[in-house]
Write a protein that holds these residues in place. Structure first.
Motif, PDB file in Angstrom:
ATOM      1  N   GLY A  18      46.400  42.532  34.783  1.00 21.82           N
ATOM      2  CA  GLY A  18      46.629  41.965  33.442  1.00 21.82           C
ATOM      3  C   GLY A  18      46.500  40.452  33.427  1.00 21.82           C
ATOM      4  N   THR A  19      45.499  39.925  34.150  1.00 22.82           N
ATOM      5  CA  THR A  19      45.402  38.459  34.299  1.00 22.82           C
ATOM      6  C   THR A  19      45.151  37.752  32.970  1.00 22.82           C
ATOM      7  OG1 THR A  19      43.067  38.722  34.858  1.00 22.82           O
ATOM      8  CG2 THR A  19      44.607  38.498  36.695  1.00 22.82           C
ATOM      9  N   ARG A  20      44.524  38.461  32.022  1.00 24.26           N
ATOM     10  CA  ARG A  20      44.211  37.803  30.750  1.00 24.26           C
ATOM     11  C   ARG A  20      45.456  37.513  29.922  1.00 24.26           C
ATOM     12  NH1 ARG A  20      39.736  41.896  28.782  1.00 24.26           N
ATOM     13  NH2 ARG A  20      40.893  43.203  30.243  1.00 24.26           N
ATOM     14  N   GLU A  31      50.585  46.891  29.348  1.00 28.34           N
ATOM     15  CA  GLU A  31      50.745  48.080  28.505  1.00 28.34           C
ATOM     16  C   GLU A  31      52.107  48.092  27.792  1.00 28.34           C
ATOM     17  OE1 GLU A  31      49.514  47.979  31.567  1.00 28.34           O
ATOM     18  OE2 GLU A  31      47.513  48.875  31.378  1.00 28.34           O
ATOM     19  N   GLN A 107      50.074  52.994  42.382  1.00 27.58           N
ATOM     20  CA  GLN A 107      48.815  52.551  42.988  1.00 27.58           C
ATOM     21  C   GLN A 107      49.174  51.305  43.791  1.00 27.58           C
ATOM     22  OE1 GLN A 107      45.806  50.814  40.432  1.00 27.58           O
ATOM     23  NE2 GLN A 107      44.148  51.383  41.812  1.00 27.58           N
ATOM     24  N   GLY A 112      40.864  49.236  41.513  1.00 29.19           N
ATOM     25  CA  GLY A 112      39.904  49.617  40.479  1.00 29.19           C
ATOM     26  C   GLY A 112      40.349  50.832  39.679  1.00 29.19           C
TER      27      GLY A 112
HETATM   28  P1  UTP Z   1      41.299  46.146  33.026  1.00 25.53           P
HETATM   29  O1  UTP Z   1      40.251  45.549  33.843  1.00 25.53           O
HETATM   30  O2  UTP Z   1      41.236  46.018  31.536  1.00 25.53           O
HETATM   31  O3  UTP Z   1      42.770  45.681  33.433  1.00 25.53           O
HETATM   32  O4  UTP Z   1      41.444  47.676  33.441  1.00 25.53           O
HETATM   33  P2  UTP Z   1      43.296  44.453  34.227  1.00 25.53           P
HETATM   34  O5  UTP Z   1      42.538  44.266  35.476  1.00 25.53           O
HETATM   35  O6  UTP Z   1      44.768  44.671  34.326  1.00 25.53           O
HETATM   36  O7  UTP Z   1      43.045  43.284  33.171  1.00 25.53           O
HETATM   37  P3  UTP Z   1      42.686  41.746  33.358  1.00 25.53           P
HETATM   38  O8  UTP Z   1      41.188  41.692  33.196  1.00 25.53           O
HETATM   39  O9  UTP Z   1      43.167  41.256  34.688  1.00 25.53           O
HETATM   40  O10 UTP Z   1      43.410  41.060  32.205  1.00 25.53           O
HETATM   41  C1  UTP Z   1      41.479  48.765  32.529  1.00 25.53           C
HETATM   42  C2  UTP Z   1      42.710  49.623  32.730  1.00 25.53           C
HETATM   43  O11 UTP Z   1      42.766  50.119  34.064  1.00 25.53           O
HETATM   44  C3  UTP Z   1      44.005  49.822  34.672  1.00 25.53           C
HETATM   45  C4  UTP Z   1      44.578  48.646  33.889  1.00 25.53           C
HETATM   46  O12 UTP Z   1      45.987  48.667  33.922  1.00 25.53           O
HETATM   47  C5  UTP Z   1      44.009  48.879  32.495  1.00 25.53           C
HETATM   48  O13 UTP Z   1      44.831  49.764  31.749  1.00 25.53           O
HETATM   49  N1  UTP Z   1      43.759  49.546  36.091  1.00 25.53           N
HETATM   50  C6  UTP Z   1      42.742  48.710  36.474  1.00 25.53           C
HETATM   51  C7  UTP Z   1      44.552  50.146  37.054  1.00 25.53           C
HETATM   52  O14 UTP Z   1      45.475  50.913  36.744  1.00 25.53           O
HETATM   53  N2  UTP Z   1      44.312  49.884  38.375  1.00 25.53           N
HETATM   54  C8  UTP Z   1      43.307  49.061  38.771  1.00 25.53           C
HETATM   55  O15 UTP Z   1      43.133  48.879  39.994  1.00 25.53           O
HETATM   56  C9  UTP Z   1      42.506  48.457  37.789  1.00 25.53           C
END
Ligand code: UTP
Length: 297
Positions: A18-20, A31, A107, A112
């Protein structure tokens, strides 16, 4: 063909960094960020429940307790609300804790989306299942988005993913599919797909977004998937293998309004759109928007 099983289980991956949304997401998953006053993931689970899903597997990373606690009984809170005569709110809190049977799976590292889904293999087992991204909203009453995909799976036995036409130049941000769209049904038998294509190489502008119904054969494909774009195990790579298999994959133009609440602007838009749907807030929110726009001009 044997009768296809109804989709009863769903996976909601919520282990991304959730870096954004940092710093808001330093201690809680994105979430859990509210849309007006309801955590995004609660709206997503509500969609799943309305489509007949009874069991939800949440893939958790850091801050996992926030999600588990939210869907757990809050006995003291409910008791205090009742003691203060606010039984309506107490009942609403109780409903949240009984919406669905929840399983939480960790996880251990954010490897990913494909890896996150694979973490649910044991909990889901050998049956078709739904995947709903917990930061993606599909607003549609009374026919929930994931239910529309489940119907395509029930009719065809294939996997079904939600697709959306993205503006030119934005293809590199998505998994893009190729195939012929049947305008009458809104379905596309997918022939090919590519994750985050480089500028000018996308086979179409149809992107996979946020909702999937997958047959259990996807587990083998996920287990075979090696790290791809960004060093992550991509769900799109496993879906690509599904396209070439007997099961096959449909893209479906889902009826409803989609909000990408994992993006700052999408999140603000979702908050405004959901606030405007609330009769007690609508007039005041419109007035607020007018005021803010007037102050800018
Ligand atoms: P995103 O790429 O939108 O989530 O992944 P992120 O990496 O949390 O967001 P930013 O870019 O850093 O802000 C799509 C979905 O997949 C989940 C995320 O929680 C999101 O709901 N996800 C992603 C995982 O559960 N595990 C992961 O390793 C990657």
């Amino acid at each position: 063909m044997a009768a296809l099983q109804r989709v009863k289980k769903a996976v909601i991956p919520a282990a991304g960094l959730g870096t954004r949304f940092l710093p808001a997401t330093k201690a809680i998953p994105k979430e859990m960020l509210p849309i007006v006053d309801i955590p995004t993931i609660q709206l997503v689970i509500d969609e799943a429940v309305r489509a007949g899903i009874t069991d939800v597997v949440i893939i958790n990373g850091r801050g996992k307790h926030a999600i588990e606690d939210h869907f757990d009984h809050a006995y003291e809170l409910e008791r205090t609300l009742r003691d203060r005569g606010n039984s309506e709110l107490a009942d609403a809190m109780q409903r949240v804790s009984t919406m669905v049977r929840l399983i939480s799976v960790r996880q251990k590292a954010p490897l990913g989306l494909g890896h996150a889904v694979l973490c649910a293999r044991e909990a889901i087992g050998d049956e078709p299942f739904a995947v709903l991204l917990g930061d993606d909203l599909v607003d549609n009453d009374p026919d929930p988005g994931i239910g529309q995909l489940a119907r395509v799976h029930a009719e065809t036995g294939a996997g079904a993913v939600m697709i959306m036409e993205v503006p030119p130049g934005k293809e590199h941000m998505y998994g893009i599919v190729a195939g012929d769209l049947d305008a009458a049904t809104g379905r596309m038998r997918i022939r090919d797909m590519v994750e985050k294509p480089k500028a000018g190489t996308a086979p179409s502008r149809w992107a996979i977004v946020g909702r999937y119904v997958l047959p259990p054969t996807i587990w083998g494909h996920l287990a075979d998937t090696k790290p791809g774009a960004g060093g992550e195990i991509q769900l799109t790579d496993a879906l690509h293998q599904l396209v070439g298999s007997a099961a096959g994959l449909y893209g479906v133009v889902v009826q409803g309004v989609r909000h990408d609440a994992g993006d700052k602007l999408g999140y603000l838009r979702a908050n405004l759109a959901y606030a405007l749907k609330r009769p007690e807030l609508r007039a005041a929110v419109l007035e607020l928007c007018r005021e803010l726009v007037a102050a800018e001009s």
